[in-house]
Design a protein around this motif. Structure first.
Motif, PDB file in Angstrom:
ATOM      1  N   PHE A  67       0.789  -1.135  -0.064  1.00 18.23           N
ATOM      2  CA  PHE A  67      -0.098   0.008  -0.068  1.00 18.23           C
ATOM      3  C   PHE A  67       1.097   1.363   0.269  1.00 18.23           C
ATOM      4  N   THR A  68       2.145   1.122   0.209  1.00 16.47           N
ATOM      5  CA  THR A  68       3.107   2.262   0.022  1.00 16.47           C
ATOM      6  C   THR A  68       3.921   2.363  -1.130  1.00 16.47           C
ATOM      7  N   ASP A  69       3.912   1.334  -1.885  1.00  6.81           N
ATOM      8  CA  ASP A  69       5.017   1.114  -3.053  1.00  6.81           C
ATOM      9  C   ASP A  69       3.984   0.321  -4.085  1.00  6.81           C
ATOM     10  N   ALA A  70       3.839   1.244  -5.178  1.00 13.17           N
ATOM     11  CA  ALA A  70       2.922   1.066  -6.311  1.00 13.17           C
ATOM     12  C   ALA A  70       3.533  -0.075  -6.966  1.00 13.17           C
ATOM     13  N   ALA A  71       4.972  -0.184  -7.121  1.00 10.22           N
ATOM     14  CA  ALA A  71       5.719  -1.399  -7.882  1.00 10.22           C
ATOM     15  C   ALA A  71       5.354  -2.636  -7.263  1.00 10.22           C
ATOM     16  N   ALA A  72       5.397  -2.527  -6.031  1.00 10.11           N
ATOM     17  CA  ALA A  72       5.217  -3.861  -5.243  1.00 10.11           C
ATOM     18  C   ALA A  72       3.779  -4.153  -5.384  1.00 10.11           C
ATOM     19  N   ARG A  73       2.676  -3.268  -5.202  1.00 13.54           N
ATOM     20  CA  ARG A  73       1.312  -3.512  -5.614  1.00 13.54           C
ATOM     21  C   ARG A  73       1.056  -4.210  -6.818  1.00 13.54           C
ATOM     22  N   ALA A  74       1.715  -3.715  -7.819  1.00 14.48           N
ATOM     23  CA  ALA A  74       1.427  -4.421  -9.064  1.00 14.48           C
ATOM     24  C   ALA A  74       2.315  -5.487  -9.238  1.00 14.48           C
ATOM     25  N   ARG A  75       3.349  -6.099  -8.488  1.00 19.46           N
ATOM     26  CA  ARG A  75       3.669  -7.220  -8.577  1.00 19.46           C
ATOM     27  C   ARG A  75       2.745  -8.337  -7.884  1.00 19.46           C
ATOM     28  N   LEU A  76       2.415  -7.993  -6.615  1.00 22.20           N
ATOM     29  CA  LEU A  76       1.338  -8.828  -5.993  1.00 22.20           C
ATOM     30  C   LEU A  76      -0.029  -9.063  -7.043  1.00 22.20           C
ATOM     31  N   ASN A  77      -0.450  -7.861  -7.452  1.00 21.72           N
ATOM     32  CA  ASN A  77      -1.647  -8.259  -8.433  1.00 21.72           C
ATOM     33  C   ASN A  77      -1.272  -8.991  -9.529  1.00 21.72           C
ATOM     34  N   ALA A  78      -0.145  -8.949 -10.065  1.00 27.25           N
ATOM     35  CA  ALA A  78       0.358  -9.784 -11.140  1.00 27.25           C
ATOM     36  C   ALA A  78       0.137 -11.344 -10.784  1.00 27.25           C
ATOM     37  N   ILE A  79       0.370 -11.661  -9.576  1.00 29.97           N
ATOM     38  CA  ILE A  79       0.293 -12.967  -9.005  1.00 29.97           C
ATOM     39  C   ILE A  79      -0.943 -13.609  -8.738  1.00 29.97           C
ATOM     40  N   VAL A  80      -1.669 -12.422  -8.184  1.00 29.91           N
ATOM     41  CA  VAL A  80      -3.047 -13.013  -7.332  1.00 29.91           C
ATOM     42  C   VAL A  80      -4.062 -12.829  -8.284  1.00 29.91           C
ATOM     43  N   HIS A  81      -4.131 -11.609  -9.202  1.00 30.47           N
ATOM     44  CA  HIS A  81      -5.404 -11.441 -10.016  1.00 30.47           C
ATOM     45  C   HIS A  81      -5.644 -12.557 -11.020  1.00 30.47           C
ATOM     46  N   PRO A  82      -4.885 -13.196 -11.583  1.00 26.82           N
ATOM     47  CA  PRO A  82      -5.361 -13.929 -12.671  1.00 26.82           C
ATOM     48  C   PRO A  82      -5.838 -15.404 -11.903  1.00 26.82           C
ATOM     49  N   LEU A  83      -5.384 -15.659 -10.723  1.00 26.31           N
ATOM     50  CA  LEU A  83      -5.875 -16.845  -9.840  1.00 26.31           C
ATOM     51  C   LEU A  83      -7.157 -16.498  -9.393  1.00 26.31           C
ATOM     52  N   VAL A  84      -7.598 -15.467  -8.977  1.00 20.56           N
ATOM     53  CA  VAL A  84      -8.911 -14.842  -8.455  1.00 20.56           C
ATOM     54  C   VAL A  84      -9.851 -14.874  -9.707  1.00 20.56           C
ATOM     55  N   ARG A  85      -9.337 -14.201 -10.739  1.00 21.77           N
ATOM     56  CA  ARG A  85     -10.166 -14.365 -11.999  1.00 21.77           C
ATOM     57  C   ARG A  85     -10.824 -15.761 -12.251  1.00 21.77           C
ATOM     58  N   ALA A  86      -9.944 -16.658 -12.358  1.00 20.07           N
ATOM     59  CA  ALA A  86     -10.184 -18.169 -12.529  1.00 20.07           C
ATOM     60  C   ALA A  86     -11.319 -18.902 -11.712  1.00 20.07           C
ATOM     61  N   ALA A  87     -10.794 -18.855 -10.386  1.00 21.30           N
ATOM     62  CA  ALA A  87     -11.868 -18.910  -9.314  1.00 21.30           C
ATOM     63  C   ALA A  87     -13.083 -18.381  -9.288  1.00 21.30           C
ATOM     64  N   ALA A  88     -13.369 -17.098  -9.721  1.00 22.48           N
ATOM     65  CA  ALA A  88     -14.370 -16.439 -10.046  1.00 22.48           C
ATOM     66  C   ALA A  88     -15.392 -16.919 -11.089  1.00 22.48           C
ATOM     67  N   ARG A  89     -14.695 -17.429 -12.119  1.00 18.60           N
ATOM     68  CA  ARG A  89     -15.272 -17.962 -13.342  1.00 18.60           C
ATOM     69  C   ARG A  89     -16.030 -19.309 -13.099  1.00 18.60           C
ATOM     70  N   ARG A  90     -15.159 -20.028 -12.074  1.00 21.67           N
ATOM     71  CA  ARG A  90     -15.620 -21.331 -11.656  1.00 21.67           C
ATOM     72  C   ARG A  90     -16.844 -21.122 -10.776  1.00 21.67           C
ATOM     73  N   ARG A  91     -16.957 -20.159  -9.965  1.00 21.93           N
ATOM     74  CA  ARG A  91     -17.991 -19.976  -9.141  1.00 21.93           C
ATOM     75  C   ARG A  91     -19.248 -19.603  -9.899  1.00 21.93           C
ATOM     76  N   GLU A  92     -19.040 -18.687 -10.796  1.00 20.01           N
ATOM     77  CA  GLU A  92     -20.539 -18.119 -11.630  1.00 20.01           C
ATOM     78  C   GLU A  92     -20.810 -19.517 -12.422  1.00 20.01           C
ATOM     79  N   GLU A  93     -19.765 -20.147 -13.133  1.00 19.20           N
ATOM     80  CA  GLU A  93     -20.330 -21.395 -13.810  1.00 19.20           C
ATOM     81  C   GLU A  93     -21.096 -22.169 -12.718  1.00 19.20           C
ATOM     82  N   GLU A  94     -20.756 -22.532 -11.639  1.00 21.15           N
ATOM     83  CA  GLU A  94     -21.689 -23.464 -10.627  1.00 21.15           C
ATOM     84  C   GLU A  94     -22.894 -22.606 -10.201  1.00 21.15           C
ATOM     85  N   ALA A  95     -22.967 -21.358 -10.330  1.00 19.30           N
ATOM     86  CA  ALA A  95     -24.139 -20.696 -10.059  1.00 19.30           C
ATOM     87  C   ALA A  95     -25.066 -20.840 -11.082  1.00 19.30           C
TER      88      ALA A  95
END
Length: 211
Positions: free
Chosen positions: A74-102
């Motif tokens: 939250f104090t380092d934009a580059a670090a935040r971007a690095r974390l987002n690059a790891i987490v966001h694709p995994l979250v999107r894939a999990a969200a797609r699965r939840r929607e398909e189940e719904a």
């Protein structure tokens, strides 16, 4: 099926809206919860975060130290971007699965509760984009007084998110989160009734708005 994107500044009242929508019969896909799931110990996400940020973000018990990680990103934009690059694709894939189940379960309203929808998502992918608003000073007070976050860190979290105007541009629906929980819930009830008119088979709770 209606695909709804739900977002808003931190401490604006988005959780109140998500909770009420779930009570009314929507399937709510909580991206914060998914973000925790995809970096649980033993997952590829966990390994990626530890590799990127080192043992300083791991507790003695082996879990991610979320406070330490937040203090970095939250104090380092580059670090935040690095974390987002790891987490966001995994979250999107999990969200797609939840929607398909719904959808497979016959549900007609799926709400994607995405804190950073405007910053990192695709608002155009949704039938409606609901933005919950509250003034920055109200949100700051909620973080400091209600959640016990240090003021400096709270301000950093506010600054890390999109501004109100950016969210308004993406919004098809604006909800006022500056008042009481009851005031915000009443707005959600009215919105739900409009959605039910579009999807009469909205699922459990349909038509119960205002109860």
């Amino acid at each position: 099926m209606l695909r709804i994107g739900l977002t808003g500044g931190i401490a604006a009242g988005k959780s109140v809206v998500a909770r009420r929508l779930a009570e009314l019969g929507a399937v709510v896909v909580d991206y914060d919860a998914l973000a925790r799931e995809v970096v649980a110990p033993g997952t590829p996400g966990y390994a990626g975060v530890v590799e990127a940020f080192g043992p300083e973000v791991v507790t003695p018990a082996g879990d991610l130290d979320r406070a330490a990680l937040a203090g970095v990103v939250f104090t380092d934009a580059a670090a935040r971007a690095r974390l987002n690059a790891i987490v966001h694709p995994l979250v999107r894939a999990a969200a797609r699965r939840r929607e398909e189940e719904a959808v497979a379960g016959g549900r007609s309203v799926v709400v994607h509760d995405i804190p950073l929808l405007v910053e990192t998502g695709d608002p155009a992918a949704f039938d409606e984009v609901v933005v919950v608003e509250a003034p920055a000073d109200v949100r700051l007070a909620r973080l400091v007084e209600g959640r016990g976050i240090a003021e400096e860190q709270a301000r950093a979290r506010l600054a890390a998110q999109a501004g109100e105007e950016e969210r308004r541009v993406a919004a098809t629906v604006l909800l006022d989160g500056s008042g009481t929980v009851e005031h915000l819930a009443a707005q959600v009830d009215a919105l739900w009734l409009r959605w039910v008119d579009r999807t009469p088979d909205a699922g459990p709770g349909a038509g119960e708005a205002g109860t």
